[in-house]
Write a protein that holds these residues in place. Structure first.
Motif, PDB file in Angstrom:
ATOM      1  N   LYS B 206       0.835  -1.210   0.000  1.00  0.00           N
ATOM      2  CA  LYS B 206       0.000   0.000   0.000  1.00  0.00           C
ATOM      3  C   LYS B 206       0.865   1.254   0.000  1.00  0.00           C
ATOM      4  O   LYS B 206       0.561   2.233  -0.669  1.00  0.00           O
ATOM      5  CB  LYS B 206      -0.916   0.005   1.231  1.00  0.00           C
ATOM      6  N   GLN B 207       1.971   1.202   0.755  1.00  0.00           N
ATOM      7  CA  GLN B 207       2.885   2.338   0.784  1.00  0.00           C
ATOM      8  C   GLN B 207       3.434   2.611  -0.617  1.00  0.00           C
ATOM      9  O   GLN B 207       3.475   3.760  -1.069  1.00  0.00           O
ATOM     10  CB  GLN B 207       4.031   2.074   1.765  1.00  0.00           C
ATOM     11  N   VAL B 208       3.817   1.554  -1.321  1.00  0.00           N
ATOM     12  CA  VAL B 208       4.300   1.727  -2.694  1.00  0.00           C
ATOM     13  C   VAL B 208       3.209   2.369  -3.530  1.00  0.00           C
ATOM     14  O   VAL B 208       3.443   3.350  -4.248  1.00  0.00           O
ATOM     15  CB  VAL B 208       4.713   0.372  -3.318  1.00  0.00           C
ATOM     16  N   LEU B 209       1.995   1.823  -3.400  1.00  0.00           N
ATOM     17  CA  LEU B 209       0.883   2.338  -4.192  1.00  0.00           C
ATOM     18  C   LEU B 209       0.656   3.817  -3.906  1.00  0.00           C
ATOM     19  O   LEU B 209       0.534   4.639  -4.820  1.00  0.00           O
ATOM     20  CB  LEU B 209      -0.383   1.538  -3.876  1.00  0.00           C
ATOM     21  N   LEU B 210       0.640   4.165  -2.631  1.00  0.00           N
ATOM     22  CA  LEU B 210       0.383   5.556  -2.253  1.00  0.00           C
ATOM     23  C   LEU B 210       1.478   6.476  -2.792  1.00  0.00           C
ATOM     24  O   LEU B 210       1.219   7.620  -3.146  1.00  0.00           O
ATOM     25  CB  LEU B 210       0.279   5.680  -0.727  1.00  0.00           C
ATOM     26  N   GLU B 211       2.703   5.990  -2.841  1.00  0.00           N
ATOM     27  CA  GLU B 211       3.776   6.825  -3.380  1.00  0.00           C
ATOM     28  C   GLU B 211       3.676   6.952  -4.887  1.00  0.00           C
ATOM     29  O   GLU B 211       4.140   7.925  -5.473  1.00  0.00           O
ATOM     30  CB  GLU B 211       5.148   6.237  -2.991  1.00  0.00           C
ATOM     31  N   LYS B 212       3.104   5.932  -5.530  1.00  0.00           N
ATOM     32  CA  LYS B 212       3.056   5.930  -6.988  1.00  0.00           C
ATOM     33  C   LYS B 212       1.810   6.617  -7.534  1.00  0.00           C
ATOM     34  O   LYS B 212       1.739   6.944  -8.708  1.00  0.00           O
ATOM     35  CB  LYS B 212       3.091   4.484  -7.515  1.00  0.00           C
ATOM     36  N   VAL B 213       0.789   6.786  -6.693  1.00  0.00           N
ATOM     37  CA  VAL B 213      -0.468   7.371  -7.167  1.00  0.00           C
ATOM     38  C   VAL B 213      -0.563   8.817  -6.698  1.00  0.00           C
ATOM     39  O   VAL B 213      -0.325   9.108  -5.526  1.00  0.00           O
ATOM     40  CB  VAL B 213      -1.675   6.560  -6.635  1.00  0.00           C
ATOM     41  N   GLN B 214      -0.883   9.712  -7.642  1.00  0.00           N
ATOM     42  CA  GLN B 214      -0.939  11.127  -7.300  1.00  0.00           C
ATOM     43  C   GLN B 214      -2.181  11.469  -6.480  1.00  0.00           C
ATOM     44  O   GLN B 214      -2.091  12.045  -5.413  1.00  0.00           O
ATOM     45  CB  GLN B 214      -0.928  11.969  -8.587  1.00  0.00           C
ATOM     46  N   ASP B 215      -3.334  11.062  -6.999  1.00  0.00           N
ATOM     47  CA  ASP B 215      -4.599  11.466  -6.383  1.00  0.00           C
ATOM     48  C   ASP B 215      -5.069  10.411  -5.388  1.00  0.00           C
ATOM     49  O   ASP B 215      -5.621   9.384  -5.760  1.00  0.00           O
ATOM     50  CB  ASP B 215      -5.649  11.665  -7.484  1.00  0.00           C
ATOM     51  N   HIS B 216      -4.866  10.638  -4.096  1.00  0.00           N
ATOM     52  CA  HIS B 216      -5.208   9.638  -3.086  1.00  0.00           C
ATOM     53  C   HIS B 216      -6.701   9.506  -2.838  1.00  0.00           C
ATOM     54  O   HIS B 216      -7.136   8.537  -2.232  1.00  0.00           O
ATOM     55  CB  HIS B 216      -4.497   9.966  -1.768  1.00  0.00           C
ATOM     56  N   THR B 303       4.246   8.594   5.061  1.00  0.00           N
ATOM     57  CA  THR B 303       4.038   7.142   5.151  1.00  0.00           C
ATOM     58  C   THR B 303       2.666   6.869   5.770  1.00  0.00           C
ATOM     59  O   THR B 303       2.064   7.741   6.389  1.00  0.00           O
ATOM     60  CB  THR B 303       5.108   6.443   6.021  1.00  0.00           C
ATOM     61  N   ILE B 304       2.224   5.655   5.584  1.00  0.00           N
ATOM     62  CA  ILE B 304       0.900   5.255   6.068  1.00  0.00           C
ATOM     63  C   ILE B 304       0.821   5.366   7.589  1.00  0.00           C
ATOM     64  O   ILE B 304       1.762   4.996   8.295  1.00  0.00           O
ATOM     65  CB  ILE B 304       0.593   3.797   5.677  1.00  0.00           C
ATOM     66  N   ALA B 305      -0.281   5.908   8.070  1.00  0.00           N
ATOM     67  CA  ALA B 305      -0.525   5.921   9.504  1.00  0.00           C
ATOM     68  C   ALA B 305      -1.936   5.434   9.741  1.00  0.00           C
ATOM     69  O   ALA B 305      -2.826   5.658   8.919  1.00  0.00           O
ATOM     70  CB  ALA B 305      -0.352   7.331  10.063  1.00  0.00           C
ATOM     71  N   ASN B 306      -2.144   4.749  10.824  1.00  0.00           N
ATOM     72  CA  ASN B 306      -3.517   4.374  11.178  1.00  0.00           C
ATOM     73  C   ASN B 306      -3.617   4.214  12.677  1.00  0.00           C
ATOM     74  O   ASN B 306      -2.632   4.358  13.410  1.00  0.00           O
ATOM     75  CB  ASN B 306      -3.967   3.111  10.433  1.00  0.00           C
ATOM     76  N   ALA B 307      -4.806   3.973  13.108  1.00  0.00           N
ATOM     77  CA  ALA B 307      -5.003   3.774  14.544  1.00  0.00           C
ATOM     78  C   ALA B 307      -5.493   2.353  14.768  1.00  0.00           C
ATOM     79  O   ALA B 307      -6.011   1.723  13.860  1.00  0.00           O
ATOM     80  CB  ALA B 307      -6.039   4.768  15.069  1.00  0.00           C
ATOM     81  N   HIS B 308      -5.267   1.878  15.974  1.00  0.00           N
ATOM     82  CA  HIS B 308      -5.934   0.634  16.339  1.00  0.00           C
ATOM     83  C   HIS B 308      -6.903   0.938  17.452  1.00  0.00           C
ATOM     84  O   HIS B 308      -6.733   1.881  18.220  1.00  0.00           O
ATOM     85  CB  HIS B 308      -4.944  -0.470  16.708  1.00  0.00           C
ATOM     86  N   PHE B 309      -7.942   0.138  17.519  1.00  0.00           N
ATOM     87  CA  PHE B 309      -9.123   0.519  18.274  1.00  0.00           C
ATOM     88  C   PHE B 309      -9.563  -0.552  19.258  1.00  0.00           C
ATOM     89  O   PHE B 309      -9.076  -1.675  19.237  1.00  0.00           O
ATOM     90  CB  PHE B 309     -10.282   0.763  17.298  1.00  0.00           C
ATOM     91  N   LEU B 310     -10.493  -0.158  20.105  1.00  0.00           N
ATOM     92  CA  LEU B 310     -11.128  -1.095  21.026  1.00  0.00           C
ATOM     93  C   LEU B 310     -12.627  -1.086  20.753  1.00  0.00           C
ATOM     94  O   LEU B 310     -13.220  -0.013  20.622  1.00  0.00           O
ATOM     95  CB  LEU B 310     -10.877  -0.683  22.478  1.00  0.00           C
ATOM     96  N   ALA B 311     -13.223  -2.263  20.639  1.00  0.00           N
ATOM     97  CA  ALA B 311     -14.659  -2.337  20.389  1.00  0.00           C
ATOM     98  C   ALA B 311     -15.275  -3.396  21.285  1.00  0.00           C
ATOM     99  O   ALA B 311     -14.600  -4.313  21.743  1.00  0.00           O
ATOM    100  CB  ALA B 311     -14.922  -2.668  18.928  1.00  0.00           C
ATOM    101  N   LEU B 378       8.682  12.457  11.861  1.00  0.00           N
ATOM    102  CA  LEU B 378       7.887  11.329  11.376  1.00  0.00           C
ATOM    103  C   LEU B 378       7.202  11.671  10.062  1.00  0.00           C
ATOM    104  O   LEU B 378       6.778  10.798   9.325  1.00  0.00           O
ATOM    105  CB  LEU B 378       6.838  10.939  12.415  1.00  0.00           C
ATOM    106  N   GLY B 379       7.073  12.959   9.812  1.00  0.00           N
ATOM    107  CA  GLY B 379       6.557  13.400   8.524  1.00  0.00           C
ATOM    108  C   GLY B 379       5.059  13.252   8.389  1.00  0.00           C
ATOM    109  O   GLY B 379       4.352  13.026   9.366  1.00  0.00           O
ATOM    110  N   LYS B 380       4.642  13.415   7.158  1.00  0.00           N
ATOM    111  CA  LYS B 380       3.207  13.424   6.888  1.00  0.00           C
ATOM    112  C   LYS B 380       2.607  12.027   7.030  1.00  0.00           C
ATOM    113  O   LYS B 380       3.293  11.028   6.987  1.00  0.00           O
ATOM    114  CB  LYS B 380       2.969  13.936   5.467  1.00  0.00           C
ATOM    115  N   ASN B 381       1.266  12.036   7.187  1.00  0.00           N
ATOM    116  CA  ASN B 381       0.552  10.768   7.305  1.00  0.00           C
ATOM    117  C   ASN B 381      -0.233  10.480   6.034  1.00  0.00           C
ATOM    118  O   ASN B 381      -0.958  11.332   5.537  1.00  0.00           O
ATOM    119  CB  ASN B 381      -0.447  10.823   8.460  1.00  0.00           C
ATOM    120  N   TYR B 382      -0.081   9.278   5.519  1.00  0.00           N
ATOM    121  CA  TYR B 382      -0.974   8.802   4.465  1.00  0.00           C
ATOM    122  C   TYR B 382      -2.115   8.070   5.137  1.00  0.00           C
ATOM    123  O   TYR B 382      -1.903   7.268   6.056  1.00  0.00           O
ATOM    124  CB  TYR B 382      -0.264   7.797   3.562  1.00  0.00           C
TER     125      TYR B 382
END
Lengths: 559, 403, 211
Positions: B206-216, B303-311, B378-382
């Motif tokens: 996904k990181q590769v894809l996000l770097e290769k694709v302009q319009d997220h 780079t990709i960032a996400n959260a993990h959750f509790l449900a 850490l830079g920007k978040n995808y």
């Protein structure tokens, strides 16, 4: 004591409900699930879509091929090796030593522990290459493929290393049941070489007794869970890995596809059994011819050396895998190319003691002891009624071994769904009941031959002295059979102790044991902690084993 | 991007409304607390890491002491198994005494539970400490793989993709994927990624894809058609085709998991690795599980960032205790301890700057080590792409490289 | 008549062993049954003591012991002692314990002890009470085995090739020991053997030959 009719009834009821039905229902549910049946929904429409999707998955066919390949080759190689190793030692004192000291230890090493240790032994950065590095001085570990190779050869090798000791163990047992020494002596006096005696006289006699264990090896090799995860190929993987992967898919439909794969393994097994029968027939034809051709043969020293090398090749990796695990549990960091770790530390063992580790140990012991005691009682009951009612002999000869002859993922899957549907509580009882499916056959195997060898006249004498059947059974028969009984106890315990998938699934993940934790951690890759758990995994069954031996010595008959 | 901003704002408003709701009902949380007493929460959480297990053991001891209920950490290998269990329980009409009391979750598993109505809630507005979460700067706490959380799950920690390289063996880090290819050629066979559908392996793709694709923004919506998918992912496959001849085992097989990769990094078989936890490297170095010469970096564009959750599953038998436990897990004390690399090193989702000084102290001992990266570095978040992309990516990957 | 067999039939699908076979044995008398292996000698003994499996053989006929019919009693109730060519002493018990086993449970300890001591003495084995079975010689085992059978106070005794495993010297001694004891106890006895030498000298006329 009891009327034999009552015993028969009791045995049949227990056999059907504890043993036969769970497996049957498990298989059935798995089978139906592959055709779109959903236990929890009403109505049932047959659908082939899961099968279609199973076959179009890009990894299915290669996985099918790999599964067939690894299981067939590893089984044939294991048998071949057992044959040649047997030829070497059948008539020597070595077999007694193997049976008493070496093999039980090797067999008590759980598959997962062995696989973890073996990977560290053979990996490019592992122990073997570190030793080589003494001569080559590489900067970084060499780029060679030594495990998880696409051809599955590492899996084949490790299956062989794991199964050969098992087959040897069974073979030594079989050798003790025929008059090996006398037969060898007679044939020798006619001028036959050791190897020819083995092929023409001894092997044909013990082979029928090895059949069942060979099928057990074959069935296991079709779906060796821990070993496939740790050492087997993963691109493409074997079927068992695909099943586990699909089982984890959030989309429930993948469960149906997974059950198709499980059923496929089942058919693969059936096909292999037929092939085996075919090979057997060809061989027996060939064997009959060579049995009577009169060729005496000469002592072949090369063969002897090759066999010794083979034995070393099997035993050394197993010992090393155990030792390396142990060393890891004490090492702080142990990078390539250090042959022994520089920094040792107790921290992982301390952590183990501080943690609520008692919980794992308690669960393992509780389940293991209950399952073993119940398993022994059932095994003895079955053996008792089998003796009285000949028709049961045939039934038990085949069906008791079902759980070992069918890769267990196939029916565990169904049992899991079944328990879920019927919302039965008593989680420990459920686990123990499922463990029984594996404990009973092993107990039965261990006891059966000894039980049959028991001299009935002891009981007759006992009864003629005026004691009732219960007294005779408890005070004479059980005591005369105490050795095999305690041995069966130890085997049963280690079987229950090493159960992973059944404990995890049926225990709904709530019941943690040393083994579930060890395999769980193996996924985490932390070799230090794995070392600690792997060690416990061996030591606790061994401790139980020693306890049984101690009991054996202590248990005199008291008035 | 407009859609996304709008979405974030709307979600924020929703959550703020929720906050007001909570304030007016702070007494209701007291009631929840009292009902939580003597309950037992079966917390289904991944159990493959000793640090995490130890941390959770601490939390269970604390809530036992403070709130008088029991939390049992059910160590699972894979969250999907727990999700499936709840699903099977629903089909079997086991609607009250479910086996899963609380679940650690994100991504596809959350989507499955949400789609099948397997979740209790929305309940996030009943948890007082949700107010402390940094929703504005961490937009990934409101969407889970582009699926809105809708208050059915509460963020617990965050993940961000960072790369490792062994500075003893490699001269410099990569600036982006194209640069990584250059390094791969220089250090042939010393770089790889776990085999998809392994979560981290897919993350790398996904990181590769996000770097290769302009319009997220396209990636935030479901896959429209096979043609669209092929078109958009074309540069990804071209890149992988170029990369694979130079990776570990020539791209013929791949490691099973990230943990295996860390082990191989430690063994010297690999020179590169990555992690979804910026503090992981420091933690591993401390434990002696990777070389001390390993350095952490991110790619320039982000780079990709996400959260993990509790449900909480709908049939959890201990919903109240689960909520009180969640509230505790979100407290500055518990979050601070979790963020400590010596304990676990999982970055907090709280807004530290907004905390009162007495709560800030829990984060004082956060490492200033050179191995970890500051928030700016850490830079920007995808944002994670929509879950449907993930599925297609995994399928296509397996078809191309999986046999 | 102390032991009486009337119209014994023992057969199965494969073999017809006994047809209307009858036999009488008096107190203290030793009847010898001889014949080649496979003729059914041991099967007959198993039948008399009640250990013959009904699944293996059809069996009919009447057995009387001291005038009482015992054909339908269990082994335990028949009060018939049996000795095999193997001593069959229980390996997990020592000499004394093997002997204790044979005594009725309602006796008290002192009674049991006195009885066993006197028995051991009569066989000149008084020092062997605590010995482990495995440390005994073949002759000693044979003697203790007989003592054990007699301690249960059997009303008849069946001997199934009891001397065949003993060497020539020992055989003489044991035979004397066994036959004397039987005579002294006055128990009706059936001896089964394939060896003419085993027949008690005074009983040469009391031999039944089976085919």
């Amino acid at each position: 004591m009891f009327k034999s009719g009552f015993l028969l009834f009791l045995a049949l009821v227990l056999f059907v409900f504890i043993f036969f039905l769970p497996i049957l229902i498990g298989l059935l549910i798995t089978f139906l699930t592959s055709f779109g049946f959903d236990v929890s929904e009403e109505g049932f429409g047959i659908s082939l879509s899961a099968w279609k999707d199973f076959f179009i998955q890009t990894q299915s066919l290669p996985a099918f091929y790999l599964t067939f390949k690894t299981s067939t080759i590893s089984t044939i190689l294991s048998i071949g090796a057992t044959f040649f190793i047997g030829a070497y030692f059948y008539n020597s004192k070595l077999s007694a030593k193997l049976e008493k000291n070496i093999l039980p230890f090797l067999l008590s090493i759980p598959h997962s522990t062995f696989a973890i240790g073996l990977v560290f032994l053979i990996a490019p950065s592992g122990f073997f290459f570190r030793v080589l590095n003494l001569f080559f001085n590489w900067e970084s570990p060499p780029q060679v493929v030594t495990y998880q190779d696409q051809g599955g050869w590492a899996l084949i090798a490790s299956l062989c290393i794991r199964e050969i000791p098992f087959l040897l163990f069974v073979m030594i047992g079989a050798l003790s049941q025929i008059k090996t020494e006398l037969l060898a002596l007679t044939s020798k006096s006619m001028g036959y070489s050791n190897f020819k005696i083995w092929t023409k006289v001894i092997w044909p006699q013990i082979y029928p007794r090895l059949k069942l264990p060979i099928f057990v090896v074959l069935a296991y090799s079709l779906a060796p869970i821990d070993m496939s995860i740790i050492i087997g190929p993963n691109n493409p993987p074997t079927l068992i890995i695909l099943i586990l992967d699909w089982f984890r898919e959030p989309d429930l439909y993948y469960k149906e596809i997974a059950s198709c794969a499980a059923i496929t393994i089942f058919f693969l097994l059936v096909a292999q059994l037929f092939i085996w029968r075919g090979i057997e027939r060809v061989f027996s034809y060939y064997f009959t011819a060579i049995k009577i051709n009169g060729v005496r043969g000469k002592e072949n020293w090369f063969l002897n050396f090759a066999t010794i090398a083979l034995m070393i090749g099997v035993f050394i990796p197993m010992f090393l895998s155990f030792l390396l695990n142990l060393v890891w549990s004490f090492s702080k960091r142990w990078p390539f190319p250090e042959i022994i770790p520089k920094n040792l530390s107790w921290q992982y063992w301390e952590g183990m003691l501080i943690l609520d580790s008692t919980n794992y140990i308690f669960n393992s012991l509780l389940i293991g002891i209950c399952a073993t005691l119940m398993g022994i009682s059932l095994g003895v009951l079955f053996l008792e009624v089998e003796k009285k009612f000949a028709f049961l002999k045939r039934i038990f000869s085949y069906s008791i071994y079902f759980p070992l002859l069918i890769p267990n993922i196939i029916f565990l899957f169904g049992i899991y769904l079944f328990y879920l549907y019927f919302d039965l509580n008593f989680i420990y009882l459920k686990i123990i009941l499922v463990h029984l499916l594996f404990v009973v056959p092993y107990v039965f195997i261990t006891l059966r031959e000894n039980y049959r060898r028991y001299d009935q006249r002891y009981s007759i004498v006992g009864k003629s002295l005026g004691k009732n059947s219960l007294v005779v059974f408890l005070k004479i028969k059980l005591f005369i059979l105490i050795k095999p009984l305690l041995f069966a106890l130890a085997i049963g315990f280690s079987v229950s102790f090493a159960e992973y998938l059944s404990t995890l699934w049926i225990g709904e993940g709530r019941v943690v044991t040393i083994t579930t934790e060890a395999v769980n951690l193996a996924g985490g890759g932390d070799r230090n902690i794995i070392g600690v758990f792997a060690f416990l995994q061996i030591v606790i069954p061994l401790a139980f084993f020693s306890f049984c031996i101690f009991l054996n010595k202590k248990l005199g008959f008291k008035l | 991007m407009n859609f996304l901003k709008l979405f974030v704002v709307v979600s924020l408003v929703v959550s703020l409304l929720g906050v007001n709701f909570v304030n007016s009902k702070s007494s209701s949380f007291e009631r929840i607390k009292s009902r939580a007493k003597n309950q037992t929460v079966y917390f289904n959480a991944w159990g493959g890491s000793k640090e995490i297990n130890d941390y959770l053991a601490w939390t269970t001891r604390e809530v036992r002491k403070r709130f008088n209920f029991k939390v049992v950490h059910v160590k699972i290998n894979d969250t999907a198994i727990a999700v499936n269990r709840v699903l099977a329980e629903k089909q079997a009409n086991k609607n009250t005494q479910g086996s899963v009391g609380l679940i650690w979750i994100n991504g596809e598993n959350f989507k499955t539970m949400k789609d099948n109505d397997l979740l209790f809630g929305p309940f996030s507005d009943m948890i007082p400490n949700v107010n402390l979460i940094d929703f504005s700067n961490k937009e990934f706490t409101l969407v889970d793989f582009s699926v809105p959380t809708d208050g059915l799950e509460v963020p617990w920690g965050m993940a961000k993709l960072v790369f490792f390289y062994d500075s003893k063996k490699v001269s410099r880090p990569s600036k982006n994927m194209q640069d990584l290819l250059v390094l791969a050629k220089n250090y042939s066979g010393r770089l790889t990624y776990p085999k998809p559908p392994n979560f981290h392996g897919t993350t790398f793709i996904k990181q590769v894809l996000l770097e290769k694709v302009q319009d997220h923004s396209v990636l935030q919506k479901p896959v429209a058609s096979k043609r669209q998918f092929d078109e958009i992912t074309k540069p990804l496959w071209e890149f992988l085709d170029d990369l694979h001849p130079h990776v570990w085992r020539n791209g013929k097989s791949f490691p099973k998991s990230l943990n295996n990769m860390h082990q191989m990094l430690n063994d010297g078989e690999l020179f590169f690795a990555f992690s979804f936890n910026p503090n992981k490297a420091l933690n591993l170095i401390e434990k002696g599980e990777i070389p001390s010469t390993v350095k952490v970096y991110t790619h320039e564009q982000g780079t990709i960032a996400n959260a993990h959750f509790l449900a909480i599953p709908y049939n959890s038998p201990a919903k109240e205790a689960a909520m009180v436990y969640i509230n505790f897990l979100l407290s500055p004390e518990a979050q601070g301890r979790k963020a400590n690399y010596k304990v676990w090193g999982d970055p907090t989702i709280l807004s530290i700057s907004k905390l009162p000084p007495e709560d800030k102290k829990y984060f004082d001992n956060l490492s200033k080590s050179s191995v970890t990266l500051s928030e700016e570095k850490l830079g920007k978040n995808y944002l994670e792409p929509h879950a449907s992309w993930v599925k297609e990516l995994e399928k296509e990957w397996l078809a191309r490289y999986g046999s | 008549m102390a032991l009486l067999l009337k119209k014994i039939n023992i057969y199965n699908e494969e073999i017809n062993l006994f047809k209307d076979f009858s036999l009488e044995v008096n107190h203290g008398e030793i009847k010898t049954i001889m014949g080649p292996s496979g003729c059914g000698k041991s099967t007959l003994l198993a039948f008399i003591c009640g250990a013959l499996d009904k699944n293996d053989f059809h069996q009919s006929g009447e057995i009387y012991l001291e005038g009482k019919e015992i054909s339908n009693m269990s082994i335990q109730k028949r009060k018939i002692g049996i000795l095999f060519q193997d001593d069959l002493l229980f390996p997990h018990m020592n000499v004394q314990e093997n002997l204790y086993f044979a005594l009725p449970s309602y006796w008290n300890r002192a009674q049991k002890k006195a009885k066993i001591t006197s028995f051991l003495k009569s066989a000149q084995l008084e020092k062997f009470g605590e010995r482990d079975i495995t440390t005994l010689s073949g002759g000693q085992k044979a003697r203790i085995s007989l003592l054990r059978a007699l301690l249960a106070e059997p009303k008849a005794l069946l001997l199934d090739e009891p001397f065949s495993k003993l060497d020539a010297n020992l055989k003489k001694e044991i035979k004397k020991f066994v036959f004397n004891l039987i005579k002294k106890a006055g128990i009706p006895t059936i001896l089964v053997t394939h060896n003419k030498e085993d027949i008690p000298i005074k009983n040469k006329n009391k031999v039944i030959y089976l085919k």
